[in-house]
Design a protein around this motif. Structure first.
Motif, PDB file in Angstrom:
ATOM      1  N   ASP A 103       8.654   1.563   4.629  1.00  0.00           N
ATOM      2  CA  ASP A 103       8.150   1.311   5.980  1.00  0.00           C
ATOM      3  C   ASP A 103       8.778   2.282   6.970  1.00  0.00           C
ATOM      4  OD1 ASP A 103       6.366  -0.703   5.358  1.00  0.00           O
ATOM      5  OD2 ASP A 103       7.735  -2.341   5.835  1.00  0.00           O
ATOM      6  N   ALA A 104      10.066   2.537   6.812  1.00  0.00           N
ATOM      7  CA  ALA A 104      10.733   3.479   7.707  1.00  0.00           C
ATOM      8  C   ALA A 104      10.222   4.899   7.500  1.00  0.00           C
ATOM      9  CB  ALA A 104      12.244   3.420   7.491  1.00  0.00           C
ATOM     10  N   ALA A 105      10.077   5.309   6.243  1.00  0.00           N
ATOM     11  CA  ALA A 105       9.639   6.677   5.945  1.00  0.00           C
ATOM     12  C   ALA A 105       8.224   6.937   6.446  1.00  0.00           C
ATOM     13  CB  ALA A 105       9.723   6.932   4.446  1.00  0.00           C
ATOM     14  N   GLN A 106       7.369   5.915   6.400  1.00  0.00           N
ATOM     15  CA  GLN A 106       5.987   6.071   6.848  1.00  0.00           C
ATOM     16  C   GLN A 106       5.823   5.819   8.341  1.00  0.00           C
ATOM     17  OE1 GLN A 106       3.984   3.561   3.624  1.00  0.00           O
ATOM     18  NE2 GLN A 106       2.562   5.273   3.830  1.00  0.00           N
ATOM     19  N   TRP A 111      -3.925   3.088   9.947  1.00  0.00           N
ATOM     20  CA  TRP A 111      -3.821   2.075   8.891  1.00  0.00           C
ATOM     21  C   TRP A 111      -3.565   2.806   7.586  1.00  0.00           C
ATOM     22  CZ3 TRP A 111      -7.297   0.132   4.844  1.00  0.00           C
ATOM     23  CH2 TRP A 111      -6.957  -1.145   4.377  1.00  0.00           C
ATOM     24  N   ARG A 112      -2.346   2.695   7.076  1.00  0.00           N
ATOM     25  CA  ARG A 112      -1.934   3.403   5.884  1.00  0.00           C
ATOM     26  C   ARG A 112      -2.076   2.519   4.643  1.00  0.00           C
ATOM     27  NH1 ARG A 112       0.436   8.505   6.678  1.00  0.00           N
ATOM     28  NH2 ARG A 112       0.018   9.081   8.849  1.00  0.00           N
ATOM     29  N   LEU A 113      -2.154   3.152   3.485  1.00  0.00           N
ATOM     30  CA  LEU A 113      -2.282   2.434   2.221  1.00  0.00           C
ATOM     31  C   LEU A 113      -1.131   2.839   1.305  1.00  0.00           C
ATOM     32  CD1 LEU A 113      -3.900   0.530   0.385  1.00  0.00           C
ATOM     33  CD2 LEU A 113      -5.264   2.512  -0.322  1.00  0.00           C
ATOM     34  N   ARG A 114      -0.427   1.831   0.778  1.00  0.00           N
ATOM     35  CA  ARG A 114       0.695   2.052  -0.127  1.00  0.00           C
ATOM     36  C   ARG A 114       0.503   1.203  -1.382  1.00  0.00           C
ATOM     37  NH1 ARG A 114       5.598  -0.515   2.238  1.00  0.00           N
ATOM     38  NH2 ARG A 114       5.325   1.094   3.808  1.00  0.00           N
ATOM     39  N   VAL A 115       0.612   1.797  -2.531  1.00  0.00           N
ATOM     40  CA  VAL A 115       0.518   1.071  -3.793  1.00  0.00           C
ATOM     41  C   VAL A 115       1.928   0.701  -4.232  1.00  0.00           C
ATOM     42  CG1 VAL A 115      -0.183   1.172  -6.205  1.00  0.00           C
ATOM     43  CG2 VAL A 115      -1.620   2.220  -4.438  1.00  0.00           C
ATOM     44  N   GLU A 116       2.207  -0.589  -4.327  1.00  0.00           N
ATOM     45  CA  GLU A 116       3.553  -1.054  -4.665  1.00  0.00           C
ATOM     46  C   GLU A 116       3.661  -1.255  -6.183  1.00  0.00           C
ATOM     47  OE1 GLU A 116       4.470  -4.281  -1.925  1.00  0.00           O
ATOM     48  OE2 GLU A 116       4.985  -2.780  -0.411  1.00  0.00           O
ATOM     49  N   VAL A 162      -2.571   8.215   0.058  1.00  0.00           N
ATOM     50  CA  VAL A 162      -2.069   6.971  -0.529  1.00  0.00           C
ATOM     51  C   VAL A 162      -0.636   7.211  -1.004  1.00  0.00           C
ATOM     52  CG1 VAL A 162      -2.377   5.240  -2.330  1.00  0.00           C
ATOM     53  CG2 VAL A 162      -4.387   6.310  -1.256  1.00  0.00           C
ATOM     54  N   GLU A 163       0.255   6.277  -0.659  1.00  0.00           N
ATOM     55  CA  GLU A 163       1.653   6.359  -1.085  1.00  0.00           C
ATOM     56  C   GLU A 163       1.831   5.516  -2.349  1.00  0.00           C
ATOM     57  OE1 GLU A 163       5.424   7.918  -0.289  1.00  0.00           O
ATOM     58  OE2 GLU A 163       3.963   7.867   1.349  1.00  0.00           O
TER      59      GLU A 163
END
Length: 303
Positions: free
Chosen positions: A180-183, A41-46, A76-77
């Motif tokens: 999404d692809a990169a992660q 479960w990854r976390l990305r800050v948009e 975190v991305e």
């Protein structure tokens, strides 16, 4: 046939304010679906839209998620650091003729019914947007884990899709597809307010030669008038200092059995009980109304 990639989900909030109940529902639902599949479960800050961001909101959201026991995998991305990747993707689309500069103003697009199908003749501006070319009859269909088959005529419903805005900021649709692809995201679990965005993201994936993840869109939390909770209660954050009531409410909104978590005494215990009994088939397909008594009460208690 190669083995399917291991499950990798994500939660991707925008730093426009504190974590609220609608966001917590999306976070809990995506975390449960990832963990029950033995996945990450990854976390990305948009953080793509500086004018809308609130100083310190991203770190406050990250701390709140940790207080609720929703710990992420990996680093975190931050989308604000990934402009070069978006520019590379945009360059590929431009070189292929799939994207074009658009000099139309908002008034020009409004004159086309709000759906861009062609540029206004003679329109010129110093700061053109860049759009994805969407041909007539472009219908994208996909199977959502909760809503079944969803189809959209992207040309008539959306039109040519903005990839880079006239103000120079990257559009969400391009950034989310690239990231999404990169992660290596295999499963996107998010709120149903983004259900209509999925066909245009799949179209972009196809144009860029990227794989399409599986999708599941969780119910929105709405007030008594049917308005999305994030708008109605934007000033009512969940209380990370007292996490159990908010977790229990989010669990009920996901259609799960309240008794399954009734004896939990802390976030870790709650999540253990939730994971052991989580049933995807119980998740509501439509929006869930927050009880009227809670509309103006912060719950010691979000595309």
């Amino acid at each position: 046939m190669p083995a399917p990639a291991p499950y990798r989900g994500r939660f991707a909030p925008s730093p426009t304010g504190p974590l609220h109940l609608g966001s917590l529902v999306a976070a809990l639902g995506s975390w449960l679906m990832a963990r029950r599949s033995g996945g990450e479960w990854r976390l990305r800050v948009e953080d793509l839209d500086p004018p809308r961001e609130v100083a310190g909101a991203a770190q406050a959201q990250i701390r709140a998620l940790a207080a609720f026991g929703l710990r992420h995998d990996g680093e975190v991305e931050y989308q604000s650091t990934r402009g070069a990747h978006y520019a590379a993707a945009l360059g590929r689309l431009l070189d292929a003729g799939d994207a074009f500069e658009c000099h139309c103003s908002r008034a020009d697009v409004a004159g086309q019914g709000g759906v861009h199908r062609h540029c206004v003749a003679g329109a010129r501006r110093a700061d053109p947007a860049v759009r994805l070319r969407v041909p007539d009859g472009c219908v994208i269909a996909f199977d959502d884990a909760l809503h079944g088959q969803v189809a959209q005529d992207v040309a008539t419903a959306v039109g040519d899709i903005v990839l880079r805005r006239a103000d120079g900021l990257w559009a969400y649709q391009l950034a989310v597809v690239v990231d999404d692809a990169a992660q290596g995201i295999t499963d996107v679990v998010r709120g149903a307010d983004l259900l209509d965005s999925t066909p245009r993201q799949i179209l972009l994936q196809q144009r860029l030669g990227l794989s399409t993840p599986r999708y599941a869109h969780l119910p929105l939390v709405v007030d008594a008038s049917g308005h999305k909770l994030s708008k109605a209660l934007a000033a009512s954050p969940v209380d990370a200092a007292a996490p159990l009531p908010a977790l229990a409410l989010a669990w009920r909104i996901l259609g799960q059995d309240p008794d399954a978590v009734a004896t939990a005494t802390g976030p870790a215990g709650f999540l253990d009980c939730a994971l052991a009994t989580f049933d995807v088939t119980r998740i509501p397909r439509g929006p869930v109304r927050l009880p009227a008594a809670m509309h103006n009460t912060p719950v010691a208690h979000r595309d």
